[in-house]
Design a protein around this motif. Structure first.
Motif, PDB file in Angstrom:
ATOM      1  N   ALA A  29       0.583  -1.186   0.106  1.00 57.59           N
ATOM      2  CA  ALA A  29       0.153  -0.049   0.518  1.00 57.59           C
ATOM      3  C   ALA A  29       0.369   1.496   0.156  1.00 57.59           C
ATOM      4  CB  ALA A  29      -0.701  -0.168   0.988  1.00 57.59           C
ATOM      5  N   ALA A  30       2.029   1.159   0.597  1.00 57.79           N
ATOM      6  CA  ALA A  30       2.751   2.466   1.130  1.00 57.79           C
ATOM      7  C   ALA A  30       3.357   3.046  -0.318  1.00 57.79           C
ATOM      8  CB  ALA A  30       3.533   1.810   1.799  1.00 57.79           C
ATOM      9  N   SER A  31       3.604   1.529  -1.493  1.00 62.08           N
ATOM     10  CA  SER A  31       4.585   1.626  -2.374  1.00 62.08           C
ATOM     11  C   SER A  31       3.696   2.363  -3.382  1.00 62.08           C
ATOM     12  CB  SER A  31       4.989   0.446  -3.234  1.00 62.08           C
ATOM     13  OG  SER A  31       5.788   0.269  -4.196  1.00 62.08           O
ATOM     14  N   SER A  32       2.741   1.497  -2.783  1.00 58.33           N
ATOM     15  CA  SER A  32       1.288   2.151  -4.380  1.00 58.33           C
ATOM     16  C   SER A  32       1.178   3.521  -4.102  1.00 58.33           C
ATOM     17  CB  SER A  32      -0.095   1.213  -4.215  1.00 58.33           C
ATOM     18  OG  SER A  32       0.507   0.161  -4.673  1.00 58.33           O
ATOM     19  N   ILE A  33       0.711   4.138  -3.199  1.00 62.99           N
ATOM     20  CA  ILE A  33       0.825   5.405  -2.937  1.00 62.99           C
ATOM     21  C   ILE A  33       1.513   6.654  -3.598  1.00 62.99           C
ATOM     22  CG2 ILE A  33       0.674   7.287  -1.081  1.00 62.99           C
ATOM     23  CD1 ILE A  33      -0.788   4.776   0.945  1.00 62.99           C
ATOM     24  N   GLY A  34       2.653   5.519  -3.435  1.00 59.33           N
ATOM     25  CA  GLY A  34       3.733   6.982  -4.665  1.00 59.33           C
ATOM     26  C   GLY A  34       3.730   6.749  -5.536  1.00 59.33           C
ATOM     27  N   ASP A  35       3.642   5.457  -6.208  1.00 58.97           N
ATOM     28  CA  ASP A  35       3.460   5.621  -7.279  1.00 58.97           C
ATOM     29  C   ASP A  35       1.987   6.166  -8.735  1.00 58.97           C
ATOM     30  OD1 ASP A  35       5.402   3.977  -7.761  1.00 58.97           O
ATOM     31  OD2 ASP A  35       3.904   1.557  -7.926  1.00 58.97           O
ATOM     32  N   TYR A  36       1.017   6.335  -7.380  1.00 61.78           N
ATOM     33  CA  TYR A  36      -0.285   7.117  -8.426  1.00 61.78           C
ATOM     34  C   TYR A  36       0.010   8.837  -8.185  1.00 61.78           C
ATOM     35  CZ  TYR A  36      -2.280   2.621  -7.960  1.00 61.78           C
ATOM     36  OH  TYR A  36      -2.485   1.066  -8.821  1.00 61.78           O
ATOM     37  N   GLU A  37       1.043   9.013  -6.795  1.00 58.96           N
ATOM     38  CA  GLU A  37       1.429  10.369  -6.254  1.00 58.96           C
ATOM     39  C   GLU A  37       1.924  10.872  -7.678  1.00 58.96           C
ATOM     40  OE1 GLU A  37       2.239  10.458  -2.591  1.00 58.96           O
ATOM     41  OE2 GLU A  37       0.260  10.670  -1.313  1.00 58.96           O
ATOM     42  N   ARG A  38       3.144   9.919  -7.306  1.00 56.08           N
ATOM     43  CA  ARG A  38       4.048  10.611  -8.624  1.00 56.08           C
ATOM     44  C   ARG A  38       3.254  10.173  -9.872  1.00 56.08           C
ATOM     45  NH1 ARG A  38       6.869   7.025  -5.823  1.00 56.08           N
ATOM     46  NH2 ARG A  38       7.403   5.157  -6.734  1.00 56.08           N
ATOM     47  N   SER A  39       2.338   9.627 -10.974  1.00 54.60           N
ATOM     48  CA  SER A  39       1.726   9.179 -12.145  1.00 54.60           C
ATOM     49  C   SER A  39       1.288  11.007 -12.015  1.00 54.60           C
ATOM     50  CB  SER A  39       0.860   8.380 -12.051  1.00 54.60           C
ATOM     51  OG  SER A  39      -0.499   8.755 -11.289  1.00 54.60           O
ATOM     52  N   TYR A 138     -16.786  -0.962 -13.870  1.00 50.32           N
ATOM     53  CA  TYR A 138     -15.757  -0.482 -14.614  1.00 50.32           C
ATOM     54  C   TYR A 138     -14.430  -1.001 -13.313  1.00 50.32           C
ATOM     55  CZ  TYR A 138     -17.044   2.398 -18.540  1.00 50.32           C
ATOM     56  OH  TYR A 138     -17.978   3.196 -19.398  1.00 50.32           O
ATOM     57  N   SER A 139     -13.813  -2.162 -13.648  1.00 46.32           N
ATOM     58  CA  SER A 139     -12.537  -2.446 -12.598  1.00 46.32           C
ATOM     59  C   SER A 139     -12.143  -1.527 -11.994  1.00 46.32           C
ATOM     60  CB  SER A 139     -11.863  -4.014 -13.154  1.00 46.32           C
ATOM     61  OG  SER A 139     -13.254  -4.530 -13.774  1.00 46.32           O
ATOM     62  N   VAL A 140     -11.358  -1.904 -10.576  1.00 42.69           N
ATOM     63  CA  VAL A 140     -10.684  -0.246 -10.431  1.00 42.69           C
ATOM     64  C   VAL A 140      -9.308  -0.910 -11.596  1.00 42.69           C
ATOM     65  CG1 VAL A 140      -9.261   0.419  -8.536  1.00 42.69           C
ATOM     66  CG2 VAL A 140     -11.578   0.102  -8.390  1.00 42.69           C
ATOM     67  N   PRO A 141      -8.848  -0.364 -12.175  1.00 39.46           N
ATOM     68  CA  PRO A 141      -6.857  -0.082 -12.255  1.00 39.46           C
ATOM     69  C   PRO A 141      -5.819  -0.841 -11.105  1.00 39.46           C
ATOM     70  CG  PRO A 141      -8.016   1.736 -13.528  1.00 39.46           C
ATOM     71  CD  PRO A 141      -8.885   1.481 -12.254  1.00 39.46           C
ATOM     72  N   ASP A 142      -5.559  -1.773 -11.256  1.00 37.44           N
ATOM     73  CA  ASP A 142      -4.116  -2.097 -10.456  1.00 37.44           C
ATOM     74  C   ASP A 142      -2.703  -1.374 -10.622  1.00 37.44           C
ATOM     75  OD1 ASP A 142      -3.459  -3.286 -13.063  1.00 37.44           O
ATOM     76  OD2 ASP A 142      -4.029  -5.432 -12.500  1.00 37.44           O
ATOM     77  N   ALA A 243      -4.238   6.503  -4.638  1.00 38.36           N
ATOM     78  CA  ALA A 243      -4.195   7.192  -3.925  1.00 38.36           C
ATOM     79  C   ALA A 243      -4.787   6.999  -2.081  1.00 38.36           C
ATOM     80  CB  ALA A 243      -3.054   8.612  -4.027  1.00 38.36           C
ATOM     81  N   SER A 244      -6.113   7.873  -2.062  1.00 38.03           N
ATOM     82  CA  SER A 244      -6.742   7.806  -1.245  1.00 38.03           C
ATOM     83  C   SER A 244      -7.075   6.249  -0.652  1.00 38.03           C
ATOM     84  CB  SER A 244      -7.764   8.586  -1.188  1.00 38.03           C
ATOM     85  OG  SER A 244      -7.531   9.715  -1.777  1.00 38.03           O
ATOM     86  N   GLU A 245      -7.613   5.354  -1.719  1.00 42.49           N
ATOM     87  CA  GLU A 245      -7.997   3.768  -1.401  1.00 42.49           C
ATOM     88  C   GLU A 245      -6.466   3.243  -0.452  1.00 42.49           C
ATOM     89  OE1 GLU A 245      -8.543  -0.238  -3.660  1.00 42.49           O
ATOM     90  OE2 GLU A 245      -8.833   1.250  -5.083  1.00 42.49           O
ATOM     91  N   ASN A 246      -5.347   3.406  -1.125  1.00 40.71           N
ATOM     92  CA  ASN A 246      -3.711   2.477  -0.711  1.00 40.71           C
ATOM     93  C   ASN A 246      -4.175   2.905   0.893  1.00 40.71           C
ATOM     94  OD1 ASN A 246      -2.472   0.628  -2.865  1.00 40.71           O
ATOM     95  ND2 ASN A 246      -3.366   1.934  -3.489  1.00 40.71           N
TER      96      ASN A 246
END
Length: 296
Positions: A29-39, A138-142, A243-246
């Protein structure tokens, strides 16, 4: 006593395995937050270029009214489109309840019948429970890479619906991340384009001495730039929602982590007390046997 020790040992092993799963989910979750915030940050330069192009088209429209974007008047009877971003998975606390309640309350205050495109199985169920009509799900992107295909499909479906139903308004709802693993529900009206927003873009000067030439009186270029503006808005909404979900999942996993650590501490304490009691009983039996032999 041995049965109690064996049962406690199994409980400790199970809690330890669950603790490892929770810690893994926290790391993901912590790693995903960073990925989505950077996007979201990576969109800034592209968003600036699209905004500059739109500003130039709007300036030309002010000078040449024939190049102005089409004005659409919203009818009270026209349906209202809404795109709501939620989650497919659980362990996110009230994440879906918050955005669903916000969307239902906001749309209830608008004239017209809402028609929804829901991103996420769980938020779709909550919207249906609230009495809203869900046109598509729609499915949520992973991953970050999966956001663009989803947004493109949502654009295709929403534009097709607008063309056949007379829909004049389109809103987007999502959770936006805040500090300390918090988030807040927000919304944006995508269509029709806001007049004040157009004027603000037109007021931004072109960064350079050579101003670009807009071909075809700006009509074709303007439509293309508006599509890119909508794409950027939906991409940002989806990435911020993820990002909020994670962040919500990270907060839930941190609570679970603390609870499991407390449980393990209790189990280890009970195990050591039982084990010590078992050792004391064995020593007592040995001592009693020795004394009995000594006095025989």
């Amino acid at each position: 006593m041995s049965d109690s020790l064996a049962a406690l040992r199994r409980k400790i092993t199970g809690a330890g395995d669950l603790h490892a799963v929770v810690r893994t989910m926290k790391a993901l979750a912590a790693s995903s937050i960073g990925d989505y915030e950077r996007s979201v940050l990576a969109l800034a330069d592209y968003d600036r270029m699209v905004s500059l192009g739109l500003g130039e088209c709007f300036r030309q429209a002010q000078a040449d009214p024939s190049a102005a974007p089409e004005r659409v008047s919203a009818l009270a009877s026209a349906p209202i489109g809404a795109i709501v971003f939620g989650s497919d998975q659980g362990l996110v606390g009230p994440f879906n309840d918050v955005i669903a309640a916000y969307a239902i309350g906001t749309l209830a205050a608008l004239p017209g019948r809402p028609q929804i495109w829901a991103v996420g199985e769980r938020v779709q169920a909550r919207l249906k429970d609230g009495g809203l009509e869900v046109l598509g799900a729609y499915s949520v992107p992973d991953s970050v890479e999966a956001i663009a295909p989803l947004v493109a499909q949502v654009q295709i479906d929403s534009e097709a619906r607008r063309a056949t139903s007379g829909m004049t308004q389109v809103h987007v709802f999502h959770n936006r991340p805040l500090a300390a693993s918090l988030y807040e529900p927000v919304s944006q009206r995508l269509l029709p384009l806001d007049a004040a927003w157009q004027q603000n873009l037109a007021a931004v000067p072109w960064p350079g001495n050579m101003r670009p030439e807009v071909l075809d009186h700006g009509a074709t270029t303007l439509r293309a730039l508006i599509r890119e503006y909508l794409f950027i808005s939906l991409f940002r909404a989806c990435a911020e929602s993820l990002a909020s979900e994670n962040a919500s999942r990270l907060a839930a996993m941190e609570r679970a982590d603390r609870n499991i650590e407390g449980l393990l501490e209790q189990l280890h304490g009970r195990f050591h007390r039982l084990r010590q009691g078992s050792i004391d009983e064995e020593l007592f039996d040995v001592t009693a046997g020795y004394e009995a032999l000594a006095h025989s």
